[in-house]
Design an enzyme around this catalytic site. Structure first.
Site, PDB file in Angstrom:
ATOM      1  N   TYR A  53      11.171  -8.187 -20.467  1.00  0.00           N
ATOM      2  CA  TYR A  53      10.040  -8.157 -19.533  1.00  0.00           C
ATOM      3  C   TYR A  53       9.112  -9.345 -19.775  1.00  0.00           C
ATOM      4  CZ  TYR A  53       6.659  -6.562 -16.196  1.00  0.00           C
ATOM      5  OH  TYR A  53       5.836  -6.515 -15.101  1.00  0.00           O
ATOM      6  N   THR A 106       7.637   3.931 -11.379  1.00  0.00           N
ATOM      7  CA  THR A 106       7.556   3.466  -9.996  1.00  0.00           C
ATOM      8  C   THR A 106       8.938   3.004  -9.552  1.00  0.00           C
ATOM      9  OG1 THR A 106       7.100   1.153 -10.559  1.00  0.00           O
ATOM     10  CG2 THR A 106       5.197   2.646 -10.419  1.00  0.00           C
ATOM     11  N   SER A 156       0.792  -1.232   0.000  1.00  0.00           N
ATOM     12  CA  SER A 156       0.000   0.000   0.000  1.00  0.00           C
ATOM     13  C   SER A 156       0.824   1.280   0.000  1.00  0.00           C
ATOM     14  CB  SER A 156      -0.915   0.016   1.233  1.00  0.00           C
ATOM     15  OG  SER A 156      -0.146  -0.049   2.428  1.00  0.00           O
ATOM     16  N   SER A 157       2.149   1.178  -0.002  1.00  0.00           N
ATOM     17  CA  SER A 157       2.973   2.373   0.193  1.00  0.00           C
ATOM     18  C   SER A 157       3.573   2.940  -1.083  1.00  0.00           C
ATOM     19  CB  SER A 157       4.107   2.068   1.176  1.00  0.00           C
ATOM     20  OG  SER A 157       5.004   1.107   0.626  1.00  0.00           O
ATOM     21  N   GLY A 199       3.552   2.938  -5.789  1.00  0.00           N
ATOM     22  CA  GLY A 199       3.035   2.520  -7.077  1.00  0.00           C
ATOM     23  C   GLY A 199       1.530   2.394  -7.129  1.00  0.00           C
ATOM     24  N   TYR A 200       1.074   1.320  -7.786  1.00  0.00           N
ATOM     25  CA  TYR A 200      -0.359   1.111  -7.966  1.00  0.00           C
ATOM     26  C   TYR A 200      -1.048   0.766  -6.649  1.00  0.00           C
ATOM     27  CZ  TYR A 200       0.297   1.376 -12.973  1.00  0.00           C
ATOM     28  OH  TYR A 200       0.590   1.824 -14.234  1.00  0.00           O
ATOM     29  N   TYR A 214       1.485  -6.732 -15.721  1.00  0.00           N
ATOM     30  CA  TYR A 214       1.854  -5.832 -16.812  1.00  0.00           C
ATOM     31  C   TYR A 214       2.171  -6.676 -18.042  1.00  0.00           C
ATOM     32  CZ  TYR A 214       4.344  -2.120 -19.376  1.00  0.00           C
ATOM     33  OH  TYR A 214       4.754  -1.206 -20.325  1.00  0.00           O
ATOM     34  N   ASP A 273       6.920  -7.770   6.654  1.00  0.00           N
ATOM     35  CA  ASP A 273       7.167  -8.575   5.459  1.00  0.00           C
ATOM     36  C   ASP A 273       5.912  -9.365   5.118  1.00  0.00           C
ATOM     37  OD1 ASP A 273       8.031 -10.242   3.473  1.00  0.00           O
ATOM     38  OD2 ASP A 273       9.632 -11.198   4.644  1.00  0.00           O
TER      39      ASP A 273
END
Length: 408
Positions: free
Chosen positions: A241, A280, A53-54, A56-57, A231, A115
């Site tokens: 990727y 990000t 929650s901290s 990027g998305y 992604y 973690d």
């Protein structure tokens, strides 16, 4: 209070210090970009668990959930506290500001620092949810990590960013004294052990364990939904990727989604969410992504979708306000603006032409550099970086009003 004169101390795209006021200002801007609150309706908002929650998305989804949808529940992040040598991690400062905004909005939401791969954090989260919120309506899994300890075996797996099958050679964007130039990148192909380790870290194993942990405690609400961020991206970046070690992990994540969806058996649903490109902390570690994203931003201009824009679309779909928008593989697609054929053709043309002499005309390199700095609270307009900053910011207190009813 601990006032420090702090400097970025960056090595390439990695910053060793974060600026607390800059991080807070970034969160404020994201908060202002979220859609206005939805009508209150007859009851409280959904109970959500956001893992990652901290940044990027995950951060964007948390902010939209809190402001627009009156979300209740728990956010989990793993952030470093302040030390004698360094500031706290950027996500620590972002979480502190997010908690303040949530409290100002009257949201009953709390944060756990630990973690998320560990059994202990899963148990602690389940205890907190059971005692304070009840059953969970939505779980968002948005973690990008360099390593994971398997809680079943104790083995530590390390992810790698490498191609599969053949070596990878491509252009890359680098900055020397703030001046952009095009460099050449060479990555050797991963071996099978590296591929398997990356799948263990970035695939669906942990997501499944979270569902197991909540289900074993009878904490899945009727109509429960869970999504994990994925992604696809361009053919340009595919060798390192989607066709590389990370792509193998994302395929495992998507296979896990289908298995979880079948297991939930209509009482709930699981999907991966294919987001569009973004700057990000995770994406800056991927070779060639910096150049690709800088070009993409120049090409898309007004159609560029920020993580907040995409999170707002995702929430609209998850709440049923708009269609879920699944592709033929059952994935929620948020990347149509990026994968538009005309956009990709223009990006390819610019990519092929880009060299050190032309890159500033073809790509938004200054924008990209500033976006990377803002991940750590630097390059934020309106922040006085010459004045000592209060770097001692406490992690949000978990105390708050307790909710005894559930909306489902």
């Amino acid at each position: 209070m601990s006032l420090r004169e702090i400097k970025p101390g960056n090595r390439g795209y990695l910053y060793v210090n974060s600026h607390p006021a800059g991080c807070a200002a970034v969160v404020d801007r994201m908060w202002q970009q979220t859609p206005d609150p939805a009508p209150a309706g007859d009851g409280p908002g959904p109970v959500a668990l956001v893992i990652g929650s901290s940044a990027g998305y995950g951060l964007a989804a948390t902010l939209v959930g809190l402001r627009t949808h009156r979300m209740r529940g728990l956010g989990i992040a793993f952030e470093a506290p302040e030390t004698a040598r360094r500031t706290a991690g950027a996500g620590w400062y972002r979480t502190a500001r997010t908690a303040e905004l949530a409290a100002e909005a009257g949201a009953d939401f709390t944060f756990l620092n630990g973690d998320a791969f560990s059994d202990g954090v899963k148990e602690e989260a389940a205890d907190l949810l059971a005692a304070r919120f009840g059953k969970v309506d939505l779980l968002i899994h948005s973690i990008a990590a360099p390593r994971r300890t398997d809680p079943l075996t104790g083995e530590v797996h390390h992810s790698v960013i490498k191609p599969l099958g053949t070596d990878y050679r491509a252009k890359t964007l680098v900055f020397e004294d703030d001046a952009p130039r095009i460099g050449e990148l060479h990555l050797p192909a991963a071996d099978e052990a590296e591929r398997a380790a990356t799948v263990q870290v970035m695939g669906g194993a942990d997501w499944q364990l979270w569902i197991d942990a909540l289900q074993s405690r009878d904490l899945l609400a009727d109509g429960f939904r869970t999504v994990a961020l994925s992604y696809v991206g361009s053919d340009i970046t595919a060798p390192v990727y989607r066709a590389g070690t990370i792509g193998a992990a994302k395929q495992h994540l998507e296979d896990t989604a289908r298995a979880l969806d079948a297991r939930l058996g209509g009482a709930g649903h699981a999907h991966t969410v294919v987001a569009g490109a973004a700057v990000t902390q995770a994406s800056t570690a991927i070779p060639s992504i910096a150049l690709y994203t800088s070009i993409l931003h120049r090409v898309t201009a007004d159609t560029w979708q920020t993580p907040v824009d995409q999170a707002a679309t995702l929430w609209s779909r998850l709440t049923g306000a708009t269609a879920l928008g699944l592709d033929d593989q059952g994935r929620v697609r948020l990347d149509d603006w990026e994968m538009n054929p005309e956009v990709q053709a223009a990006v390819r043309t610019a990519w092929d032409r880009a060299d050190t002499d032309t890159v500033t005309a073809l790509a938004d390199t200054d924008w990209f550099r500033d976006q990377v700095g803002r991940l750590y609270g630097w390059h934020v307009p309106g922040i006085d970086y010459e004045t000592p900053a209060d770097t001692t910011v406490p992690w949000p207190d978990r105390a708050g009003p307790r909710v005894t009813t559930h909306s489902s």
